[in-house]
Design an enzyme around this catalytic site. Structure first.
Site, PDB file in Angstrom:
ATOM      1  N   ASP A 777       3.911  -4.420   1.279  1.00 21.77           N
ATOM      2  CA  ASP A 777       3.647  -3.063   1.716  1.00 21.77           C
ATOM      3  C   ASP A 777       3.705  -2.199   0.450  1.00 21.77           C
ATOM      4  OD1 ASP A 777       3.440  -0.779   3.337  1.00 21.77           O
ATOM      5  OD2 ASP A 777       5.612  -0.521   3.179  1.00 21.77           O
ATOM      6  N   LYS A 813       7.336   6.026   8.849  1.00 28.05           N
ATOM      7  CA  LYS A 813       7.190   4.869   7.950  1.00 28.05           C
ATOM      8  C   LYS A 813       6.273   3.802   8.539  1.00 28.05           C
ATOM      9  CE  LYS A 813      11.081   4.984   4.866  1.00 28.05           C
ATOM     10  NZ  LYS A 813      12.373   4.396   4.522  1.00 28.05           N
ATOM     11  N   ALA A 883      -1.035   0.513   5.268  1.00 30.24           N
ATOM     12  CA  ALA A 883      -1.850   1.371   6.133  1.00 30.24           C
ATOM     13  C   ALA A 883      -2.543   2.462   5.326  1.00 30.24           C
ATOM     14  CB  ALA A 883      -0.943   1.995   7.189  1.00 30.24           C
TER      15      ALA A 883
END
Ligand code: BGC
Length: 977
Positions: A777, A813, A883
């Protein structure tokens, strides 16, 4: 912290003890710590590893080479030296860090003249045939100093003379001696070249029997230093001319470099050794030095060069104990090498493979099948132990002892050593190269030795001698039976392994050994072999059948019955034989070796029972009591025994005689025992069912103990303090390793650091295991743009008239931009049209982009780049799974884009975490299966997404939020150490 042992003054009574204490060596030869002017009367020796000789019907023993460092000094023709003249001062020291010996002596010459001799020497760890010595002489008055230096062929032998037909040679500035051994006619060649740093006034050659010297005379000016360096090469071989030629050429070429150059090479080797093996203790300097000294003693005798030699019970400190290899090596020394130098450990166990035929011959000689290893093993594996191994001090007659015939546990010790090597290293090659065969043959030997008692429906091992040699020929010695059972278990496991992984070889081996029938017998014996267990009332395990019926006398009383301080307490009529006094740890050793099979209260009961009854007549005993004391949580008792074992060769306080037999020398088993007591005992670090277990029990005052350890070829650095255990994995490791401390079990990953604090308990995790792909991430893992997101959202909220806090921000988050906006609006209770939302989201992004445009490498989170690089170096593929639609841009700004094989961001996937899409796509782009991948995530939703994708997860942050992850670390820096 000092690495030097030294003493000032000279006491002739300490010559023999100092010979051991100041010893040098390199595994191929040992050079006793005597002075260069000493000869065989002072037990000077250069003992050669693996070269044995027998003269007449005397004991076969190792050969001492002619002494190439021999140097005698004269002033105005009068001998100078500690034994031949007055001395003003004397100091000698050994630096165990770089394995160098030094002496500085000021001697009284004629009149008021004072002559200072300074010499330094080392046995090269780089060139194993080489010994070097540099001498510096300085007189306070003008005088003539003479040096008689060369090779002294008149060597110390216990059962020699072993070297025959000596030939001396002096040519082209080199002197040499060669001779052949009596029995096998092998040649020992010693050549010495010299570099005169100060040119002597005259040099002449002198030959005296097997010796050759140069007589060099210096016309000394007061206060000036006269120096020279000796380069001595010692070579062994079968072809005499070739051996001599090699020794000459080695000495000649060595002399082309200065002493200091050789020293540098040698020191570099020692630096490596210490880096691989040092155990650092904080809070106890005495223990620290004693332990390092013990490791030094092990290093100087470790066969780094050959799997045909192992370590004799007295190392390379002379011919004592016939230079023979006992069970000492496997039981007391092997663990040190397994943890720190697996290559040496391999040599040690392969020695048993190479001596298997000797063990077969011995079994046959006694009418058994399989392999009965030599109690005292030399180069062929035939037993050097004699039937009459002790001389009675009263009658001077040889005593019949049964060490050779009845200490059958030796075959279990050898087999367990081989298997332990395999377990710790994972290196199957030893099993394939003959180790499995040796194990099978040992198991077969126990089967053929055992009796099946039809009435009791069990196998028994009768007429044996356990480690406690004072009680010979007993029935069902608990240690022997337990170890035999373990050997059979190992044989069955080894076969299983071969069957599974190397079926062809398994078939061949069974065929070759004609083993099919034995297999069934062994399984039966494994189930039905009697192993004496704890008394249900007291927990005490009877050492052997009938032990309890023996006189229960205390040790001082027994000793008060002795008529001679050297009388042997065992044998046919020794004082201990009718009593419960034991020579050395026996049941207690079993409780250490098989510690998982016994309850703690059983260990405690036996420790307490046997400890006062143990004479510690063997140097192998103390460390075992230290180990079990640590295990049962009695570190202070453990400490006393630890110090005893760790200082044995420093104090020289050990038995020097058994009967009339001299048994002095170094004590490698006790040295190995010191390491075991520290690392296996106090730190409690060992491998158990694939996991590294650390169960500390530190003595008072110890602030920490730290040491390296290899587990299956992976190096770990372990440090233990009273409140925490830290395990660091070498960045070059390829696999993770499971660690267990108390109830907690976690895996340390390549390059990672794990800290276990006492009192803290985290959820147990599965073994994360090795991985081929890593998916990261972005925010909160590699960089902290979260703060910029937060600032941008906060500004937006302010614009809409409400407060947006850090706590609110937690909810964002791992969540997409649009969903984030919805959450922000929820917080403010604001409802907007879709169009309005899109506009605001754009606006927020613009603000955010303004921030990130200013980003550079300094914004990377600690350890991020190093960890990515370490993974790449190990061939792990790397993807980004975020994302964020700005991910590629950010990676570029912070300078790590080129470390990624794939970038999956908000532009490629639409479903937000906890949907697994981002990781599923990432894994596909890497061409891997989810099983092969590990995700690094800082958000709960991200952890869920990774788990949903079937991947292992490392949470970056706090365990209370990321508890579902396989492992939680504070940041990537924790993984790179
Ligand atoms: C001990 C043995 C040991 C041998 C060599 C004997 O005194 O009892 O267990 O193997 O010495 O160290």
């Amino acid at each position: 912290m000092s690495w030097v042992v030294e003493e000032a003054g000279f006491d002739p009574n300490r010559i023999a003890i100092n010979g051991n204490k100041y010893m040098l060596g390199n595994g191929a030869m040992g050079y006793r710590g005597t002075l260069e002017e000493f000869g065989k009367e002072q037990l000077t020796a250069c003992t050669l590893a693996g070269l044995y000789d027998k003269v007449g019907d005397r004991w076969r023993e190792p050969v001492n080479a002619p002494n190439g460092l021999s140097t005698r000094y004269y002033c105005e023709g009068r001998p100078l030296g500690l034994l031949s003249s007055e001395h003003e001062s004397h100091r000698q020291s050994l630096n165990v860090r770089n394995a160098t010996f030094e002496r500085e002596t000021v001697l009284a010459g004629p009149g008021n003249n004072r002559i200072e001799i300074r010499s330094r020497r080392f046995v090269s760890m780089k060139r194993l045939d080489l010994l070097l010595m540099k001498v510096e002489l300085c007189a306070s008055e003008d005088c003539e100093l003479t040096v008689l230096t060369g090779i002294d062929g008149d060597v110390w032998d216990i059962n020699g003379p072993h070297l025959e037909e000596p030939e001396t040679l002096a040519a082209d500035g080199i002197v040499a001696v060669s001779a052949v051994t009596h029995e096998l006619r092998r040649t020992v060649g010693v050549a010495e070249a010299i570099r005169w740093e100060s040119v002597p006034a005259s040099v002449s050659i002198e030959r005296e029997g097997p010796s050759v010297f140069r007589r060099a005379t210096f016309s000394c000016k007061a206060g000036e230093t006269y120096a020279f360096t000796k380069y001595v090469s010692v070579v062994i071989g079968d072809d005499r001319p070739a051996v001599l030629e090699r020794a000459l050429s080695r000495a000649r070429s060595a002399a082309e470099s200065a002493y200091e150059d050789h020293l540098r090479e040698h020191e570099a080797e020692w630096e490596k050794k210490w880096a691989e093996s040092d155990v650092a203790i904080e809070g106890d300097e005495e223990a620290q030095f004693a332990l390092r000294y013990s490791l030094y003693q092990l290093h100087i005798i470790a066969p780094t060069h050959s799997e045909r030699v192992s370590i004799p019970a007295r190392g390379l400190s002379g011919q004592v104990y016939k230079g023979a290899v006992f069970w000492d090596t496997e039981m007391f020394m092997l663990p040190f090498f397994l943890y720190s130098q697996p290559d040496v450990a391999r040599n040690l166990v392969m020695y048993r493979v190479h001596t298997l035929d000797g063990a077969r011959r011995k079994a046959k000689e006694y009418g058994y099948r399989g392999a009965f290893y030599a109690w005292e093993s030399q180069e062929t594996g035939d037993d050097a132990c004699t039937l009459f191994n002790v001389t009675d001090v009263f009658t001077n007659r040889p005593m019949r002892t049964y060490f050779r015939d009845k200490q059958i546990h030796i075959s279990a010790d050898a087999a367990c050593g081989i298997w332990q090597y395999y377990e710790y290293t994972g290196d199957e090659s030893v099993l394939l190269d003959g180790g499995a065969e040796a194990i099978l043959e040992c198991a077969r030997f126990f089967y053929s030795y055992a009796y099946y008692k039809e009435d009791k429906k069990r196998y028994e091992l009768l007429d044996v001698t356990g480690p406690d040699e004072y009680h010979e020929r007993v029935g069902n010695n608990a240690f022997t039976n337990a170890m035999a059972k373990r050997t059979i278990g190992i044989a069955l496991a080894a076969l299983e392994l071969l069957r599974e992984k190397h079926p062809e070889m398994c078939r061949e081996l069974i065929g070759k050994l004609d083993y099919s029938e034995d297999l069934a017998s062994l399984s039966k014996m494994h189930n039905e072999l009697y192993v004496p267990g704890p008394d249900p009332r007291t927990g005490v395990i009877e050492q052997f059948d009938g032990y309890r019926k023996l006189e229960d006398v205390d040790l001082p009383t027994l000793k008060s019955r002795m008529l001679n301080k050297n009388e042997y307490l065992g044998g046919g009529s020794g004082l201990a034989t009718t009593t419960q006094i034991l020579k050395q740890a026996d049941v207690v050793l079993m409780l250490h070796l098989l510690k998982d099979d016994y309850a703690q209260d059983v260990k405690r009961a036996n420790w307490e029972y046997y400890e006062p009854r143990t004479e510690h007549g063997s140097s192998l005993s103390s460390c075992v009591y230290a180990l079990v004391a640590s295990d049962i949580g009695a570190p202070d008792w453990a400490y006393r025994y630890f110090m005893k074992t760790a200082t044995i060769d420093l104090t020289g306080e050990s038995k020097q005689y058994v009967g009339t037999l001299y048994i002095g020398g170094t004590h490698p088993a006790a040295n190995g025992g010191a390491w075991m007591a520290a690392v296996l005992g106090f730190a409690g670090a060992r491998l158990h069912r694939g996991a590294l277990v650390v169960k500390p029990s530190l003595p008072q005052g110890w602030q920490s103990i730290a040491f390296p350890m290899y587990v299956k070829g992976q190096r770990l650095l372990i440090s233990v303090t009273p409140s925490e255990v830290v395990v660091r994995s070498d960045a070059a490791n390829l696999k993770s390793q499971l660690i267990r401390v108390g109830e907690e079990e976690r895996a340390v990953w390549p390059g990672g650091t794990l800290t276990f604090r006492s009192g803290r308990s985290e959820r147990e995790t599965d073994l994360p295991g090795p991985f081929k792909g890593a998916l990261f991430d972005l925010d909160g893992v590699l960089v902290d743009t979260a703060k910029y997101h937060y600032l941008a959202w906060k500004q937006l909220a302010g614009q809409l008239g409400f407060e947006f806090t850090e706590a609110d921000n937690e909810r964002l988050k791992g969540v997409s931009r649009m969903r984030s906006l919805e959450i922000v609006l929820e917080v403010g209770g604001v409802e907007l049209s879709e169009e309005e939302k899109l506009r605001l989201a754009e606006e927020k992004n613009e603000r955010y982009l303004q921030y990130i445009r200013r980003m550079d490498e300094s914004e990377l989170l600690p350890g991020a780049k190093r960890y990515l690089q370490a993974l790449r170096a190990q061939g792990v593929k790397i993807a980004l799974g975020s994302a964020s639609k700005n991910a590629a841009f950010i990676l570029d700004k912070v300078g790590i884009a080129d470390l990624f094989d794939a970038i999956v961001d908000g532009t490629k996937v639409s479903r937000a975490k906890p949907d697994p899409e981002v990781f599923v796509v990432g894994c596909r782009e890497l061409g891997l299966e989810p099983d092969d991948c590990v995700v690094f995530e800082d958000a709960e939703a991200g952890v869920q997404a990774a788990l949903a994708a079937g991947m292992r997860v490392v949470g970056i942050g706090h365990a209370d939020i990321l508890g579902a992850a396989h492992r939680v670390v504070r940041g990537l820096d924790e993984l790179v150490g």
